[in-house]
Scaffold this motif. Structure first.
Motif, PDB file in Angstrom:
ATOM      1  N   GLN A  19      21.113  70.793  27.062  1.00 36.33           N
ATOM      2  CA  GLN A  19      22.210  70.607  26.121  1.00 36.33           C
ATOM      3  C   GLN A  19      22.608  69.134  26.010  1.00 36.33           C
ATOM      4  O   GLN A  19      22.874  68.622  24.914  1.00 36.33           O
ATOM      5  CB  GLN A  19      23.405  71.439  26.566  1.00 36.33           C
ATOM      6  N   MET A  20      22.670  68.431  27.149  1.00 35.29           N
ATOM      7  CA  MET A  20      22.993  67.011  27.126  1.00 35.29           C
ATOM      8  C   MET A  20      21.947  66.230  26.355  1.00 35.29           C
ATOM      9  O   MET A  20      22.266  65.296  25.597  1.00 35.29           O
ATOM     10  CB  MET A  20      23.111  66.491  28.562  1.00 35.29           C
ATOM     11  N   GLU A  21      20.687  66.603  26.538  1.00 36.84           N
ATOM     12  CA  GLU A  21      19.616  65.913  25.829  1.00 36.84           C
ATOM     13  C   GLU A  21      19.725  66.144  24.333  1.00 36.84           C
ATOM     14  O   GLU A  21      19.547  65.229  23.513  1.00 36.84           O
ATOM     15  CB  GLU A  21      18.264  66.414  26.346  1.00 36.84           C
ATOM     16  N   VAL A  22      20.060  67.397  23.938  1.00 35.15           N
ATOM     17  CA  VAL A  22      20.220  67.702  22.519  1.00 35.15           C
ATOM     18  C   VAL A  22      21.392  66.905  21.932  1.00 35.15           C
ATOM     19  O   VAL A  22      21.303  66.356  20.822  1.00 35.15           O
ATOM     20  CB  VAL A  22      20.442  69.214  22.322  1.00 35.15           C
ATOM     21  N   GLN A  23      22.515  66.816  22.685  1.00 39.41           N
ATOM     22  CA  GLN A  23      23.666  66.056  22.222  1.00 39.41           C
ATOM     23  C   GLN A  23      23.324  64.575  22.039  1.00 39.41           C
ATOM     24  O   GLN A  23      23.732  63.923  21.065  1.00 39.41           O
ATOM     25  CB  GLN A  23      24.823  66.204  23.216  1.00 39.41           C
TER      26      GLN A  23
ATOM     27  N   LYS B  38      21.186  79.444  39.430  1.00 37.00           N
ATOM     28  CA  LYS B  38      21.820  78.124  39.438  1.00 37.00           C
ATOM     29  C   LYS B  38      20.879  77.062  38.900  1.00 37.00           C
ATOM     30  O   LYS B  38      21.271  76.185  38.117  1.00 37.00           O
ATOM     31  CB  LYS B  38      22.254  77.786  40.857  1.00 37.00           C
ATOM     32  N   LYS B  39      19.625  77.149  39.308  1.00 37.73           N
ATOM     33  CA  LYS B  39      18.630  76.175  38.841  1.00 37.73           C
ATOM     34  C   LYS B  39      18.443  76.279  37.332  1.00 37.73           C
ATOM     35  O   LYS B  39      18.369  75.272  36.622  1.00 37.73           O
ATOM     36  CB  LYS B  39      17.305  76.414  39.561  1.00 37.73           C
ATOM     37  N   ILE B  40      18.402  77.510  36.833  1.00 38.39           N
ATOM     38  CA  ILE B  40      18.227  77.705  35.395  1.00 38.39           C
ATOM     39  C   ILE B  40      19.425  77.156  34.621  1.00 38.39           C
ATOM     40  O   ILE B  40      19.287  76.530  33.567  1.00 38.39           O
ATOM     41  CB  ILE B  40      18.019  79.197  35.090  1.00 38.39           C
ATOM     42  N   MET B  41      20.664  77.392  35.172  1.00 38.34           N
ATOM     43  CA  MET B  41      21.863  76.881  34.504  1.00 38.34           C
ATOM     44  C   MET B  41      21.869  75.361  34.451  1.00 38.34           C
ATOM     45  O   MET B  41      22.263  74.744  33.443  1.00 38.34           O
ATOM     46  CB  MET B  41      23.106  77.404  35.231  1.00 38.34           C
ATOM     47  N   GLU B  42      21.449  74.734  35.546  1.00 41.00           N
ATOM     48  CA  GLU B  42      21.374  73.267  35.555  1.00 41.00           C
ATOM     49  C   GLU B  42      20.381  72.755  34.523  1.00 41.00           C
ATOM     50  O   GLU B  42      20.636  71.775  33.819  1.00 41.00           O
ATOM     51  CB  GLU B  42      20.996  72.787  36.949  1.00 41.00           C
ATOM     52  N   GLU B  43      19.245  73.440  34.421  1.00 33.23           N
ATOM     53  CA  GLU B  43      18.249  73.025  33.429  1.00 33.23           C
ATOM     54  C   GLU B  43      18.799  73.186  32.009  1.00 33.23           C
ATOM     55  O   GLU B  43      18.576  72.338  31.144  1.00 33.23           O
ATOM     56  CB  GLU B  43      16.971  73.848  33.618  1.00 33.23           C
ATOM     57  N   CYS B  44      19.535  74.299  31.783  1.00 35.55           N
ATOM     58  CA  CYS B  44      20.123  74.494  30.453  1.00 35.55           C
ATOM     59  C   CYS B  44      21.138  73.401  30.130  1.00 35.55           C
ATOM     60  O   CYS B  44      21.215  72.891  28.998  1.00 35.55           O
ATOM     61  CB  CYS B  44      20.786  75.866  30.374  1.00 35.55           C
TER      62      CYS B  44
END
Length: 247
Positions: free
Chosen positions: A179-183, A169-175
């Motif tokens: 993604q938001m940062e890349v967008q 779950k922690k890894i998914m949140e970081e991903c």
């Protein structure tokens, strides 16, 4: 005349045991205790001086004190069928009250003053069970990381699964955050490109307008010149006609 009995107390008394494997230095310890009220000089000798390193190999033991002697066996090819013939001897004598030079005391000592004890040497290889136990003990004591790993392995399966779910779950949140940062970076890059395009268009249109105004001004000047020239010609023609009429 018989030699006096040894006054030092030896631990062990009769045998030094060296426990293999003998691929590295193996150390045995000999404790010498002086139970008397006088200082005792001692020396440790061996029948195989090239195979052993003894520290300390001589010295003085105060009254009522003890000293530990380290006997280090050098690495060698062990043969279980060969019995050890190595021996050690601990010599001692009462230190003179006015002693100043211990080497001089040994040189001047009479054979009847010397006391000695002999010890045999025994080589042992650990059993398979002992090897396994020692290996596990070494792994646990040598580092705290393996012990933590062992404790984690010993946890119930449900606990281990919950820990894995939390990590996933922690890894998914970081991903997701990445993604938001890349967008966001993409949008900023797009905005920067649009601003650059608008700025370039403004510069291009400004340059075009400036050129157009320049051209208009030039055309206006040319028109004025043409009109002035036409008026001059008209005035000239009128003047000529008037002159002819007067004449």
């Amino acid at each position: 005349m018989a030699r006096p009995e040894q006054v030092l107390v030896l631990e062990p008394q009769h045998e030094l045991k060296f426990r293999g494997p003998f691929t590295d230095v193996v150390t045995a310890y000999l404790k010498l205790t002086n139970p008397t009220e006088r200082k005792i000089c001692f020396k440790v000798k061996t029948t195989a001086p090239r195979r052993y390193c003894v520290r300390p190999n001589s010295g003085i033991i105060d009254a009522g004190s003890s000293i530990n002697v380290s006997v280090m066996l050098q690495p060698f090819d062990y043969d279980p069928n060969e019995k050890s013939k190595h021996k050690f001897m601990v010599q001692s004598l009462l230190a003179p009250y006015d002693m100043t030079d211990i080497e001089g005391v040994w040189k001047e000592a009479k054979p009847d003053d010397l006391m000695d004890s002999k010890l045999r040497c025994a080589f042992e290889m650990p059993l398979e069970n002992d090897k396994t136990h020692e290996s596990e003990s070494t792994k646990i004591v040598s580092s705290s990381a393996p012990s933590v790993k062992t404790e984690h392995t010993a946890l119930p399966k449900s606990t281990s699964s919950s820990l894995d779910d939390a990590e996933v779950k922690k890894i998914m949140e970081e991903c997701k955050q990445l993604q938001m940062e890349v967008q966001r970076l993409r949008e900023e890059n797009k905005q920067i490109r649009e601003d650059d395009g608008l700025r370039k268009r403004k510069m291009t249109s400004g340059a075009a307008a400036h050129s157009s105004s320049m051209a208009s001004a030039s055309m206006t000047e040319e028109g004025l010149c043409t009109r002035v020239l036409a008026l001059c010609v008209l005035f000239f023609v009128i003047g000529v006609i008037i002159g002819k009429l007067v004449m």
